[in-house]
Design an enzyme around this catalytic site. Structure first.
Site, PDB file in Angstrom:
ATOM      1  CD  GLN A 183      -3.039  -0.709   0.301  1.00  0.00           C
ATOM      2  OE1 GLN A 183      -3.379   0.393  -0.143  1.00  0.00           O
ATOM      3  NE2 GLN A 183      -3.911  -1.563  -0.273  1.00  0.00           N
ATOM      4  CB  SER A 203       1.470  -5.818  -5.741  1.00  0.00           C
ATOM      5  OG  SER A 203       0.338  -6.331  -6.719  1.00  0.00           O
ATOM      6  CB  ALA A 204       2.013  -4.085 -11.094  1.00  0.00           C
ATOM      7  CG  HIS A 205      -3.306  -5.215  -8.465  1.00  0.00           C
ATOM      8  ND1 HIS A 205      -4.502  -4.961  -7.884  1.00  0.00           N
ATOM      9  CD2 HIS A 205      -2.839  -6.426  -7.659  1.00  0.00           C
ATOM     10  CE1 HIS A 205      -4.749  -5.797  -6.812  1.00  0.00           C
ATOM     11  NE2 HIS A 205      -3.369  -6.700  -6.733  1.00  0.00           N
ATOM     12  CB  THR A 244       7.706 -18.136 -18.931  1.00  0.00           C
ATOM     13  OG1 THR A 244       8.305 -19.412 -19.196  1.00  0.00           O
ATOM     14  CG2 THR A 244       7.934 -17.036 -19.998  1.00  0.00           C
ATOM     15  CB  CYS A 330     -19.744 -11.884   2.166  1.00  0.00           C
ATOM     16  SG  CYS A 330     -21.565 -12.748   2.231  1.00  0.00           S
TER      17      CYS A 330
HETATM   18  C1  LIG Z   1      -3.539  -6.041  -2.134  1.00  0.00           C
HETATM   19  C2  LIG Z   1      -2.510  -6.320  -1.076  1.00  0.00           C
HETATM   20  C3  LIG Z   1      -1.972  -7.670  -1.147  1.00  0.00           C
HETATM   21  C4  LIG Z   1      -2.272  -8.919  -2.076  1.00  0.00           C
HETATM   22  O1  LIG Z   1      -1.569  -8.310  -3.293  1.00  0.00           O
HETATM   23  P1  LIG Z   1      -1.828  -9.149  -4.516  1.00  0.00           P
HETATM   24  O2  LIG Z   1      -0.775  -8.642  -5.587  1.00  0.00           O
HETATM   25  O3  LIG Z   1      -3.099  -8.881  -5.143  1.00  0.00           O
HETATM   26  O4  LIG Z   1      -1.549 -10.709  -4.477  1.00  0.00           O
HETATM   27  C5  LIG Z   1      -1.057  -7.871   0.060  1.00  0.00           C
HETATM   28  N1  LIG Z   1      -1.090  -7.095   0.984  1.00  0.00           N
HETATM   29  C6  LIG Z   1      -1.690  -5.905   1.031  1.00  0.00           C
HETATM   30  C7  LIG Z   1      -1.472  -4.803   1.998  1.00  0.00           C
HETATM   31  C8  LIG Z   1      -2.258  -5.511   0.067  1.00  0.00           C
HETATM   32  O5  LIG Z   1      -3.056  -4.483  -0.028  1.00  0.00           O
END
Ligand SMILES: *Cc1c(COP(=O)(O)O)cnc(C)c1O
Length: 406
Positions: A183, A203-205, A244, A330
């Site tokens: 985050q 993480s990229a997203h 890969t 949920c």
């Molecule tokens: C979104 C998130 C994850 C999981 O990441 P992914 O790339 O979706 O597997 C792990 N830790 C935190 C704090 C996140 O916000």
């Protein structure tokens, strides 16, 4: 179908891919589709070159060297590799791990899996603001502790942990420090060298990049961290993680971080101002609203509120078209309140009435005002149907009422 407009305020769950990131990725699907591990032709060489350029950008963004970055499918895998990999590699040194009750499940679940296989796990609690106590951390460390995993910014309530202090405490005792910084990378000031972090997941997203790609930083010097792999086959990523490489994803990941860092402070200030505007309106126009998370030490994007006398799921339904999250996930048949709010000592009622608004790059002031109006109207409407709210307004202390139980 509802004719209500759509507003996305769930940026801590995932973000829209920035169009500039999409643009950077496109050629790597269609023209430059080589396998970065192919050593015999130009398709492979150019893919490898792009991956190594991305690795440099990403490493530099967290204060690391390029040889310290392992690409994964995201933070869930990075967290699993860090925790399972370090625990198994150093099992002879000790079998004690430390984490915190408000971690993401991608940290807590691998910890539980290790616990079921003979490791001992200490789970630190947090205060009402979601903050750990550094003295409790000091006291939890033992001679057989091998790893501490404590996140930077919390994904539900936004509380930011003091990572540099945690890193210093761990290093004093020769314990490895893993930080889930999913985050905060690209958003908060972070440097693995300065902050004493040995393993870091991102993480990229969560930073306007694509889903399905992330990285684990693995320190190479002082100390050199070794990990037992969790994915075998082919020996990619120096044996840490076979498979890969996701070349378009990796290219997009690097472009996404680059864009975040171009104007990190400016963007965070703009998002914080939007968040503050939303907070002021909701707290100003509604009563019995509680802020969850640390009032100052928190992520710019996060606003987690509990609306007393309102059920979170009902409020979500009343807000159709507005994408936010509630504190009750949920799971299976039962409505389980958030483990984070529970750890902060929020009762189940307040946990069930919580909503997380998380803002991002593409939100506007106009959207903030719209969401504020919709939320205020929905909360008022639901409270009109609540006898408890009426009693509270009449000055009856609900904690002192003797309910007629059968
Ligand atoms: C979104 C998130 C994850 C999981 O990441 P992914 O790339 O979706 O597997 C792990 N830790 C935190 C704090 C996140 O916000």
């Amino acid at each position: 179908m509802s004719d209500k407009r759509l507003v996305y305020m769930d940026n801590q769950a995932t973000t829209r891919v920035d169009p500039r990131v999409v643009e950077a990725m496109l050629p790597w699907f269609s023209e430059k589709y080589g396998n970065a591990a192919s050593r015999n032709h130009a398709f492979g060489w150019e893919a490898e070159k792009a991956v190594e350029a991305a690795r440099r950008t990403l490493a530099e963004g967290i204060g690391a060297g390029p040889r310290e970055l392992i690409f994964t499918s995201g933070s869930t895998e990075a967290n699993n590799l860090a925790i399972l990999g370090a625990a198994r590699m150093y099992r002879e040194r000790g079998r004690h791990l430390v984490t915190c009750a408000t971690e993401h499940k991608a940290v807590l679940d691998p910890m539980l899996a290790l616990q079921a296989r003979g490791w001992e796990v200490t789970v630190l609690g947090v205060d009402a603001d979601g903050m750990i106590d550094l003295d409790e951390l000091r006291a939890a460390l033992r001679d057989d502790t091998v790893l501490v995993s404590i996140m930077h910014g919390n994904n539900e309530v936004g509380t930011i942990h003091p990572v540099a202090e945690i890193g210093a405490i761990c290093h004093e005792r020769g314990v490895l420090y893993h930080c889930d910084a999913t985050q905060t990378v690209g958003k908060e000031d972070l440097d693995v060298e300065r902050d004493g972090i040995d393993l870091l997941s991102f993480s990229a997203h969560k930073i306007y990049g694509p889903k399905g790609v992330g990285a684990l930083y693995v320190r190479r010097r002082r100390p050199r961290v070794r990990l037992e792999p969790i994915v075998y086959g082919g020996g990619h990523e120096r044996g840490f993680r076979s498979g890969t490489l996701n070349v378009p994803g990796i290219v997009g990941f690097a472009r996404a971080l680059e864009l975040c860092l171009e104007d990190r402070a400016g963007e965070q200030a703009r998002i914080a101002a939007l968040r503050d505007r939303l907070q002021e309106r909701l707290l100003g126009e509604l009563d019995y609203v509680h802020l969850n998370g640390h009032p100052e030490r928190r992520l710019a994007c996060n606003l987690n509120l509990s609306f007393e006398f309102v059920e979170g799921e009902s409020l979500l339904m009343g807000l159709d078209g507005v994408a936010v999250s509630s504190g009750s996930a949920c799971t299976s048949a039962s409505l389980e309140p958030s483990h984070v709010l529970r750890a902060m000592g929020r009762g189940d009622d307040l946990a069930h009435s919580s909503i997380r608004f998380s803002l991002g790059r593409f939100n506007t002031e106009e959207e903030v005002d719209y969401v504020a109006e919709r939320t205020i109207a929905a909360v008022r409407r639901l409270r009109e149907m609540s006898p408890l709210y009426e009693m509270a307004l009449e000055g009856i202390d609900l904690n002192k009422v003797e309910w007629n139980r059968h």
